[in-house]
Design a protein around this motif. Sequence first.
Motif, mmCIF file in Angstrom:
data_model
loop_
_atom_site.group_PDB
_atom_site.id
_atom_site.type_symbol
_atom_site.label_atom_id
_atom_site.label_comp_id
_atom_site.label_asym_id
_atom_site.label_seq_id
_atom_site.Cartn_x
_atom_site.Cartn_y
_atom_site.Cartn_z
ATOM 1 N N ILE A 1 0.840 -1.197 0.000
ATOM 2 C CA ILE A 1 0.000 0.000 0.000
ATOM 3 C C ILE A 1 0.875 1.247 0.000
ATOM 4 C CG2 ILE A 1 -1.688 1.324 1.357
ATOM 5 C CD1 ILE A 1 -2.868 -1.350 2.240
ATOM 6 N N SER A 2 1.995 1.195 0.732
ATOM 7 C CA SER A 2 2.886 2.360 0.755
ATOM 8 C C SER A 2 3.518 2.586 -0.624
ATOM 9 C CB SER A 2 3.960 2.194 1.820
ATOM 10 O OG SER A 2 4.771 1.086 1.521
ATOM 11 N N LEU A 3 3.800 1.514 -1.367
ATOM 12 C CA LEU A 3 4.327 1.648 -2.727
ATOM 13 C C LEU A 3 3.301 2.332 -3.624
ATOM 14 C CD1 LEU A 3 6.497 1.009 -4.878
ATOM 15 C CD2 LEU A 3 5.267 -1.133 -5.269
ATOM 16 N N GLN B 1 0.862 4.296 -2.678
ATOM 17 C CA GLN B 1 0.719 5.685 -2.254
ATOM 18 C C GLN B 1 1.892 6.537 -2.734
ATOM 19 O OE1 GLN B 1 0.208 5.366 1.963
ATOM 20 N NE2 GLN B 1 -2.001 4.967 1.815
ATOM 21 N N SER B 2 3.097 5.976 -2.721
ATOM 22 C CA SER B 2 4.250 6.750 -3.181
ATOM 23 C C SER B 2 4.183 6.973 -4.690
ATOM 24 C CB SER B 2 5.550 6.067 -2.790
ATOM 25 O OG SER B 2 5.666 4.823 -3.445
ATOM 26 N N SER C 1 1.685 9.741 -5.285
ATOM 27 C CA SER C 1 2.156 11.058 -4.848
ATOM 28 C C SER C 1 3.154 11.684 -5.817
ATOM 29 C CB SER C 1 2.783 10.958 -3.456
ATOM 30 O OG SER C 1 3.964 10.181 -3.508
ATOM 31 N N ASN D 1 3.616 9.904 -12.733
ATOM 32 C CA ASN D 1 3.010 8.740 -12.091
ATOM 33 C C ASN D 1 2.342 7.823 -13.118
ATOM 34 O OD1 ASN D 1 0.682 10.188 -12.629
ATOM 35 N ND2 ASN D 1 -0.090 10.138 -10.526
#
Length: 90
Positions: free
Chosen positions: A2-4, A6-7, A10, A16
């Motif tokens: 999930i952090s990947l 989100q990064s 962002s 992106n």
Amino acid sequence: MISLLQSIISIPVPFNMVTIAVLAGSTAGICGSLFTQIRKFACHRAELNFKRDLLDRGLTADEVEQIVQAHGSANDALATASSKMGCTTR
């Protein structure tokens, strides 16, 4: 994971989408290669089972070799069936 995600989200807008496209292409390539290897393994196992069946019928190794060589060139029905599976004949 999930952090990947989100990064990646962002990252500024045009970059992106490029990152997501590269990740999608890489994932598709890996999956394609994996399925190709699975298909090759299945074809190899089918050929081994065919040879084993011929040996179980009582044929000698020389006869099996002749049949396998003839199978690739003379038997169009089996060649068509194996090509539908994705197998190549010799």
